[in-house]
Design an enzyme around this catalytic site. Structure first.
Site, PDB file in Angstrom:
ATOM      1  N   CYS A   1      52.340  22.689  63.049  1.00 48.65           N
ATOM      2  CA  CYS A   1      50.965  22.268  62.751  1.00 48.65           C
ATOM      3  C   CYS A   1      49.966  23.391  62.955  1.00 48.65           C
ATOM      4  O   CYS A   1      48.866  23.353  62.420  1.00 48.65           O
ATOM      5  CB  CYS A   1      50.590  21.063  63.609  1.00 48.65           C
ATOM      6  SG  CYS A   1      50.523  21.410  65.370  1.00 48.65           S
TER       7      CYS A   1
ATOM      8  N   CYS B   1      43.798  20.659  57.450  1.00 52.14           N
ATOM      9  CA  CYS B   1      43.715  19.366  58.151  1.00 52.14           C
ATOM     10  C   CYS B   1      44.170  19.530  59.607  1.00 52.14           C
ATOM     11  O   CYS B   1      43.507  19.062  60.540  1.00 52.14           O
ATOM     12  CB  CYS B   1      44.572  18.345  57.404  1.00 52.14           C
ATOM     13  SG  CYS B   1      44.426  16.663  58.025  1.00 52.14           S
ATOM     14  N   CYS B   2      45.296  20.216  59.808  1.00 53.26           N
ATOM     15  CA  CYS B   2      45.790  20.432  61.182  1.00 53.26           C
ATOM     16  C   CYS B   2      44.832  21.312  61.983  1.00 53.26           C
ATOM     17  O   CYS B   2      44.691  21.130  63.197  1.00 53.26           O
ATOM     18  CB  CYS B   2      47.167  21.082  61.153  1.00 53.26           C
ATOM     19  SG  CYS B   2      48.543  19.948  60.872  1.00 53.26           S
TER      20      CYS B   2
ATOM     21  N   CYS C   1      52.099  12.427  57.702  1.00 52.63           N
ATOM     22  CA  CYS C   1      52.947  13.629  57.668  1.00 52.63           C
ATOM     23  C   CYS C   1      54.253  13.441  58.442  1.00 52.63           C
ATOM     24  O   CYS C   1      54.877  14.426  58.840  1.00 52.63           O
ATOM     25  CB  CYS C   1      52.184  14.818  58.232  1.00 52.63           C
ATOM     26  SG  CYS C   1      50.669  15.156  57.333  1.00 52.63           S
TER      27      CYS C   1
ATOM     28  N   CYS D   1      51.431  12.618  63.004  1.00 59.71           N
ATOM     29  CA  CYS D   1      50.482  11.768  62.283  1.00 59.71           C
ATOM     30  C   CYS D   1      51.213  10.932  61.233  1.00 59.71           C
ATOM     31  O   CYS D   1      52.194  11.383  60.639  1.00 59.71           O
ATOM     32  CB  CYS D   1      49.444  12.632  61.580  1.00 59.71           C
ATOM     33  SG  CYS D   1      48.404  13.581  62.691  1.00 59.71           S
TER      34      CYS D   1
HETATM   35  S1  SF4 Z   1      49.841  16.381  60.849  1.00 60.72           S
HETATM   36 FE1  SF4 Z   1      49.044  15.815  58.793  1.00 60.72          FE
HETATM   37  S2  SF4 Z   1      47.443  14.275  59.103  1.00 60.72           S
HETATM   38 FE2  SF4 Z   1      47.913  15.222  61.103  1.00 60.72          FE
HETATM   39  S3  SF4 Z   1      46.399  16.798  61.322  1.00 60.72           S
HETATM   40 FE3  SF4 Z   1      48.181  17.788  60.391  1.00 60.72          FE
HETATM   41  S4  SF4 Z   1      47.948  17.627  58.155  1.00 60.72           S
HETATM   42 FE4  SF4 Z   1      46.436  16.255  59.143  1.00 60.72          FE
END
Ligand code: SF4
Length: 239
Positions: free
Chosen positions: A229, A115-116, A206, A203
């Site tokens: 991240c 995701c990151c 998280c 985010c």
């Molecule tokens: S901090 Fe969490 S929601 Fe944001 S990009 Fe990374 S995994 Fe995704």
């Protein structure tokens, strides 16, 4: 690019010089091919203010993952007005909805690294392709993984061409208290979530409040081993 010897000498020099001198060096060396990247934590705001006060017109950018707090989005607008600047938002190719279709819903719960990568690392890579120097608000005191950062570092950006990018961490030596003293003294707008016990704000899915005795980034990715991240770890450090 700068030789390892030059980087070592600059690191020694920047340890003792005021932060504005480090920023001035970057401006003289790179001009607007150096840019400040910020997620609007306190140190980034201090750095933007120091740059503005010293006539250093660095471009400023942020990573807008589409999953930020409403307070963070409102702060961006406030800061643009306060500093009289435009802050570029770097957005991922996939919207949150499209990401759910491609990778499944709530990817951050199953694979936060992926995701990151999608929402932060890839957009940053696109930006760094046009820069020689990335200026960050990292501080050594923030976490164990940041305790040994240099004020100036060199990273291999493109293993094929060998292109390097300078990463400048002018706030490396600043303490949390010093950052907040500065913000209050100069009445710089900051994220109101800070006053609610959030030590580091990313985010929504998280980010949690950190305990009083924990490090500032302890509220990020709770339940995972993950502490970064990926934007500060995807490149190999050269010097
Ligand atoms: S901090 Fe969490 S929601 Fe944001 S990009 Fe990374 S995994 Fe995704």
């Amino acid at each position: 690019m700068l030789s390892p010897e030059t980087l070592r000498d600059l690191n020694e020099r920047f340890q003792t010089e005021p932060t504005e001198s480090t920023l001035t060096w970057a401006w003289n060396q790179f001009g607007d091919r150096a840019a400040i990247g910020t997620s609007f934590q306190g140190a980034g705001l201090v750095m933007i203010d120091l740059a503005r006060r010293n006539g250093l017109d660095f471009p400023v950018f942020t990573l807008d993952t589409g999953l930020l707090f409403a307070e963070t989005m409102a702060l961006k607008l406030k800061l643009e007005s306060f500093f009289g600047i435009q802050i570029e938002s770097l957005e991922p190719d996939l919207s949150v909805e499209t990401q759910a279709e491609v990778h499944g819903p709530e990817l951050w719960k199953r694979d936060p690294d992926l995701c990151c990568t999608v929402r932060k690392v890839v957009p940053l890579q696109g930006k760094l392709a046009s820069l020689d120097c990335w200026i960050t608000g990292l501080r050594r005191q923030q976490s164990d993984t940041r305790s040994a950062i240099g004020v100036i570092e060199s990273y291999l950006f493109d293993p094929v061409s060998g292109r390097e990018v300078i990463k400048l961490n002018p706030m490396a030596n600043w303490t949390r208290d010093a950052v907040w003293d500065y913000l209050k003294k100069h009445q710089i707008p900051y994220n109101p979530l800070q006053d609610q016990g959030y030590g580091s704000i990313g985010c929504v899915p998280c980010t949690r409040k950190a305990g009083r005795d924990e490090n500032e980034r302890a509220g990020r990715w709770m339940g995972f081993q993950k502490t970064e991240c990926g934007i500060h770890t995807f490149m190999a450090r050269k010097a």
